[in-house]
Design a protein around this motif. Structure first.
Motif, short mmCIF file in Angstrom:
data_model
loop_
_atom_site.label_atom_id
_atom_site.label_comp_id
_atom_site.label_asym_id
_atom_site.label_seq_id
_atom_site.Cartn_x
_atom_site.Cartn_y
_atom_site.Cartn_z
N GLY A 255 20.58 40.81 42.92
CA GLY A 255 19.87 39.72 42.26
C GLY A 255 20.52 39.28 40.97
O GLY A 255 19.97 38.46 40.24
N ASN A 256 21.72 39.78 40.69
CA ASN A 256 22.38 39.52 39.42
C ASN A 256 23.77 38.90 39.55
O ASN A 256 24.50 38.84 38.56
CB ASN A 256 22.49 40.81 38.61
CG ASN A 256 21.15 41.31 38.12
OD1 ASN A 256 20.32 40.54 37.64
ND2 ASN A 256 20.90 42.60 38.28
N SER A 257 24.15 38.43 40.73
CA SER A 257 25.49 37.86 40.89
C SER A 257 25.59 36.56 40.09
O SER A 257 24.86 35.60 40.35
CB SER A 257 25.75 37.56 42.37
OG SER A 257 25.64 38.73 43.14
N ASP B 274 15.44 45.70 42.11
CA ASP B 274 14.28 45.16 41.41
C ASP B 274 14.26 43.64 41.42
O ASP B 274 13.46 43.02 40.71
CB ASP B 274 14.22 45.69 39.98
CG ASP B 274 15.41 45.25 39.13
OD1 ASP B 274 16.33 44.57 39.67
OD2 ASP B 274 15.44 45.58 37.93
N GLY B 275 15.13 43.04 42.21
CA GLY B 275 15.19 41.58 42.29
C GLY B 275 16.13 40.95 41.29
O GLY B 275 16.52 39.80 41.44
N ALA C 142 15.04 37.05 40.52
CA ALA C 142 13.59 37.15 40.75
C ALA C 142 12.79 36.49 39.64
O ALA C 142 11.66 36.05 39.86
CB ALA C 142 13.18 38.61 40.90
N THR C 143 13.36 36.42 38.45
CA THR C 143 12.66 35.83 37.31
C THR C 143 12.89 34.33 37.19
O THR C 143 12.26 33.67 36.35
CB THR C 143 13.11 36.49 35.99
OG1 THR C 143 14.47 36.11 35.70
CG2 THR C 143 13.03 38.00 36.08
N LEU D 240 12.70 37.14 49.11
CA LEU D 240 12.57 38.21 50.09
C LEU D 240 13.40 39.37 49.57
O LEU D 240 14.63 39.33 49.63
CB LEU D 240 13.04 37.76 51.47
CG LEU D 240 12.31 36.56 52.08
CD1 LEU D 240 12.93 36.16 53.40
CD2 LEU D 240 10.82 36.86 52.24
N ARG D 241 12.72 40.38 49.05
CA ARG D 241 13.40 41.51 48.41
C ARG D 241 13.40 42.72 49.33
O ARG D 241 12.35 43.21 49.73
CB ARG D 241 12.70 41.87 47.10
CG ARG D 241 13.42 42.95 46.28
CD ARG D 241 12.61 43.33 45.05
NE ARG D 241 12.30 42.17 44.23
CZ ARG D 241 11.54 42.22 43.13
NH1 ARG D 241 11.00 43.38 42.76
NH2 ARG D 241 11.31 41.11 42.42
N ALA D 242 14.59 43.19 49.65
CA ALA D 242 14.71 44.41 50.46
C ALA D 242 14.18 45.59 49.66
O ALA D 242 14.53 45.77 48.49
CB ALA D 242 16.16 44.63 50.86
N ALA D 243 13.36 46.39 50.30
CA ALA D 243 12.77 47.56 49.63
C ALA D 243 13.76 48.72 49.72
O ALA D 243 13.55 49.70 50.43
CB ALA D 243 11.45 47.92 50.28
#
Length: 202
Positions: A128-130, A154-155, A159-160, A169-172
């Protein structure tokens, strides 16, 4: 000796399978309503002659290309091609933009050029940080695109950044391989849903 080594390797394989199954089950429990929302919204966009742009790095680039290919070709039923485009495949654009603007802009500039109001951006990043995917997400919002973010852990920053109408859609999972395995199942679910929503069988 070889038998001992083979047994040890088999146990490693078993742990990979079990971890992948656990990650997929945990993800399903968390994302099912969001996955359904994304599928129906994307189907509606495609009905209105909009398109889906996709981007990511490394394995996520391969996933972006895979998804676009399933749209333009077919998934599991015969149908007309759907407008899906991976932003990871044009080496001239990638190298020109990277050279002139930096690697962080390689997807954003393409979104600016190709994205239109009502299109979707499929933004894939296991962390989630690329940075270049984040820039693409920002460009998508500026152009009036909705965003489907596939993330993990954590997304991350992505995510924010999502707005009303976007979907995450976040993989757990926290291990990159497990996240990627979940992502491909999510993408196949989307492909199947788009086929069913747009081209229902009699």
């Amino acid at each position: 000796m070889s038998t001992f080594i083979e047994q040890a390797i088999e146990q490693r394989f078993r742990r990979h399978f079990e971890a992948s199954i656990a990650a997929q089950q945990a993800t399903l429990a968390q994302v099912l309503p969001a996955l359904t929302r994304a599928a129906t919204a994307m189907a509606d966009a495609l009905r209105r002659d909009r398109k889906i742009l996709a981007c990511g790095n490394g394995g996520s680039a391969a996933d972006a290309q895979h998804f676009a290919a399933e749209l333009t070709g077919r998934f599991e039923r015969e149908r007309r091609g759907l407008p899906g485009l991976s932003l990871t495949v044009d080496t001239s654009a990638l190298t020109a933009i990277g050279n002139d603007y930096g690697f962080e802009r390689v997807f954003a500039k393409q979104v600016e050029a190709l994205g239109r109001d009502g299109d979707w951006l499929l933004a894939i990043s296991t962390s989630g940080n690329s940075p270049n995917v984040i820039k693409a997400l920002e460009a998508a919002h500026a152009q009036g695109l909705r965003v489907l973010a596939l993330t993990g852990k954590d997304g991350g920053a992505m995510a924010t950044m999502l707005k009303d109408g976007d979907v995450e859609l976040r993989a757990a999972a926290s291990v990159t391989a497990r996240i990627q395995e979940v992502h491909i199942v999510l993408l196949h679910c989307l492909c199947d849903a788009l086929d069913e929503l747009l081209f229902p069988r009699p």
